[in-house]
Design an enzyme around this catalytic site. Structure first.
Site, short mmCIF file in Angstrom:
data_model
loop_
_atom_site.label_atom_id
_atom_site.label_comp_id
_atom_site.label_asym_id
_atom_site.label_seq_id
_atom_site.Cartn_x
_atom_site.Cartn_y
_atom_site.Cartn_z
N ILE A 58 0.83 -1.21 0.00
CA ILE A 58 0.00 0.00 0.00
C ILE A 58 0.87 1.27 0.00
CG2 ILE A 58 -2.14 -0.94 0.99
CD1 ILE A 58 -1.14 0.05 3.75
N ALA A 78 -5.40 -3.67 5.27
CA ALA A 78 -3.95 -3.99 5.36
C ALA A 78 -3.31 -3.31 6.55
CB ALA A 78 -3.25 -3.54 4.07
N THR A 96 3.71 0.65 8.01
CA THR A 96 2.54 0.06 7.35
C THR A 96 1.24 0.76 7.76
OG1 THR A 96 3.62 -2.09 7.27
CG2 THR A 96 1.22 -2.08 7.02
N THR A 121 -9.69 -0.50 15.23
CA THR A 121 -9.76 -1.39 16.38
C THR A 121 -10.22 -0.66 17.63
OG1 THR A 121 -8.35 -2.66 17.90
CG2 THR A 121 -7.26 -0.94 16.65
N ASP A 122 -10.80 -1.41 18.57
CA ASP A 122 -11.17 -0.84 19.87
C ASP A 122 -9.93 -0.50 20.70
OD1 ASP A 122 -10.36 -3.42 20.51
OD2 ASP A 122 -12.21 -3.99 21.53
N GLU A 123 -8.75 -1.02 20.28
CA GLU A 123 -7.54 -0.80 21.08
C GLU A 123 -7.12 0.67 21.11
OE1 GLU A 123 -4.31 -3.45 20.85
OE2 GLU A 123 -5.55 -5.21 20.53
N TYR A 148 1.26 -0.92 18.42
CA TYR A 148 0.21 -1.27 17.46
C TYR A 148 -0.98 -0.31 17.58
CZ TYR A 148 -4.06 -3.53 15.81
OH TYR A 148 -5.27 -3.77 15.21
N LYS A 152 -2.54 2.47 14.94
CA LYS A 152 -3.93 2.44 14.43
C LYS A 152 -4.64 3.75 14.79
CE LYS A 152 -5.86 -0.50 12.60
NZ LYS A 152 -5.97 -0.90 11.17
N ASN A 177 -12.08 -7.82 19.35
CA ASN A 177 -11.31 -8.99 18.91
C ASN A 177 -12.12 -9.92 18.03
OD1 ASN A 177 -9.89 -8.09 21.39
ND2 ASN A 177 -8.62 -9.87 20.96
N TYR A 205 -1.28 -15.17 29.68
CA TYR A 205 -0.49 -14.03 30.18
C TYR A 205 -1.03 -13.56 31.54
CZ TYR A 205 1.09 -13.46 25.25
OH TYR A 205 1.60 -13.64 24.00
N ASN A 248 -9.96 -13.73 29.95
CA ASN A 248 -9.17 -14.70 29.19
C ASN A 248 -9.23 -16.10 29.80
OD1 ASN A 248 -8.47 -12.72 27.41
ND2 ASN A 248 -6.44 -12.35 28.27
N ASP A 271 3.37 -11.60 32.06
CA ASP A 271 2.33 -10.78 31.43
C ASP A 271 2.90 -9.97 30.26
OD1 ASP A 271 -0.19 -9.80 31.10
OD2 ASP A 271 -0.32 -8.82 33.05
N HIS A 275 -0.75 -4.41 29.33
CA HIS A 275 -1.82 -5.35 28.93
C HIS A 275 -3.20 -4.72 29.19
CE1 HIS A 275 -2.98 -9.91 28.98
NE2 HIS A 275 -3.70 -9.20 28.13
#
Ligand code: NAD
Ligand code: DAU
Length: 337
Positions: A58, A78, A96, A121-123, A148, A152, A177, A205, A248, A271, A275
């Site tokens: 891209i 992507a 990227t 993403t919700d992150e 990451y 985003k 997720n 974790y 988790n 961990d 997190h």
């Protein structure tokens, strides 16, 4: 309609192309994918009609100049997508996810303000405290924790800025997720399933108390379709799969039970730094666009377990690569102790 889908050989992108062509058989899809470690050409090997695959980046402006003049809609998946890899090599995520998205936006602007849907993403919203039942929504301030999620978040800001400044017709989905067929075995659910198949322990974790809102990948595809067809330009829609999040450790035990194994397979490990915990309110997309998830966590997990049990030839080499990556990451963590 002519679509450019980026990252269409990855997990969600390949599920989306399959979903879209099955529901819009007269549309034409070009899939632009660099084919990184996360891609698998097998994902769409059976798709022949109205579909072209282009291997490329891209960030390649000349290549975009060739593809974009014939495009009505860009659906941008992507990305480098794995938090643990962003701890190992943050710069790749900047290149990227930030520069790549910027390059695509510039090309969309150049060729007559092509409709642009960005998958996020919700992150980007950061983390919900462990003891809280709060949820992220479209108005939650951005507060990313990992390289990451920072990359985003930056890409989302560029998408909105191109909408506001240049009138690019954009929409964004920030989803939770995903899980389902064709997910790389570096991610929690396929890693668990394939470890159990191999008789290996499941590395959890920390204390396993972190929580997520799990979204079956086909439900995500239908949410993207709803936003493309009915979403308001310039708007963001949060997409989640559950009404209550799952810790988790509870998710791990569900998968162990589905596969007829024992909780002795659980191994608590160091961990992840920074997190997070995620929970998403999908009220806006339900109220405004009438979308809601069709799959429960139980039904989605059953389909996913069944798929991995019957597709070892698909995941085996990716798993070998993923476990080599985790070994390198652990060796590095141990060196720093
Ligand atoms: P993935 O890692 O499975 O696939 C990413 C794809 O992008 C791969 O096919 C890869 O080859 C391709 N790619 C990477 N760099 C590229 C480049 N420079 N040029 C062209 N192609 C490139 O990712 P995924 O899990 O399918 O996620 C897709 C998108 O959805 C990402 O933007 C991710 O941030 C977002 N997202 C994912 C999840 C999830 O749970 N997986 C949740 C929320 C948002
Ligand atoms: O929330 C959306 C995000 O979900 C996406 O933006 C990302 O692209 C996607 O990778 C995913 O990120 P997570 O970091 O939540 O996914 P992952 O599968 O890596 O981890 C899920 C949870 O499980 C997280 O709390 C960490 C934990 N985990 C993960 C692995 C791989 C373990 O306990 N053990 C593991 O081996």
């Amino acid at each position: 309609m002519k679509l450019l889908v980026t990252g269409g050989l990855g997990f969600i992108g390949s599920n989306f192309i399959r979903y879209w062509l099955s529901r819009h058989p007269s549309d034409v899809v070009v899939n632009l994918d660099k084919v990184t470690y996360a891609a698998n050409p097998e994902n769409l090997a059976d798709i022949k009609n109205n579909y072209t695959f282009v291997q490329g980046d891209i960030l390649d402006v000349e290549l975009l100049d060739k593809i974009l003049p014939r495009t009505d809609l860009i659906v941008h998946f992507a990305a480098e997508s794995h938090v643990d890899r962003s701890i190992d090599d943050p710069l790749l995520f900047v290149k990227t996810n930030v520069l790549g998205t910027y390059t695509l936006l510039s090309a969309a602007k150049k060729y007559g303000n092509i409709r642009f849907h960005h998958i996020s993403t919700d992150e980007v919203f950061g983390s919900i405290p462990l003891d809280s039942t709060a949820q992220f929504s479209e108005s939650t301030p951005y507060d990313p924790s990992s390289p990451y999620s920072a990359s985003k978040a930056s890409s989302d800001h560029f998408v909105r800025a191109f909408g506001k400044t240049f009138g690019l017709p954009i929409t964004i989905t920030n989803c939770s997720n995903n899980y389902g067929p064709f997910q790389h075995p570096e991610k929690l659910i396929p890693r668990m399933i394939t470890n159990l198949i191999d008789g290996q322990k499941i590395p959890v974790y920390g204390a396993g108390q972190n929580f997520r809102d799990w979204l079956y990948v086909n439900d995500h595809c239908s949410a993207i379709e709803a936003v493309i067809q009915k979403g308001k330009l310039g708007e963001t829609y949060c997409v989640g799969g559950l009404k209550e999040t799952s810790r988790n450790i509870d998710l791990v035990k569900k998968v162990i039970k589905l596969m007829g194994k024992s909780d002795d397979q659980i191994e608590f490990v160091a961990d992840r730094p920074a997190h997070d915990n995620y929970a998403v309110s999908w009220d806006k997309i339900l109220t405004e666009l009438g979308w809601e998830p069709q799959e429960t966590l139980e039904s989605g997990l059953q389909k996913t377990v069944d798929w991995y049990l019957t597709h070892e030839s698909w995941w085996r080499s990716a798993k070998t690569e993923a476990e080599a990556f985790y070994k390198k990451l652990n060796d590095y963590k141990n060196l720093k102790k």
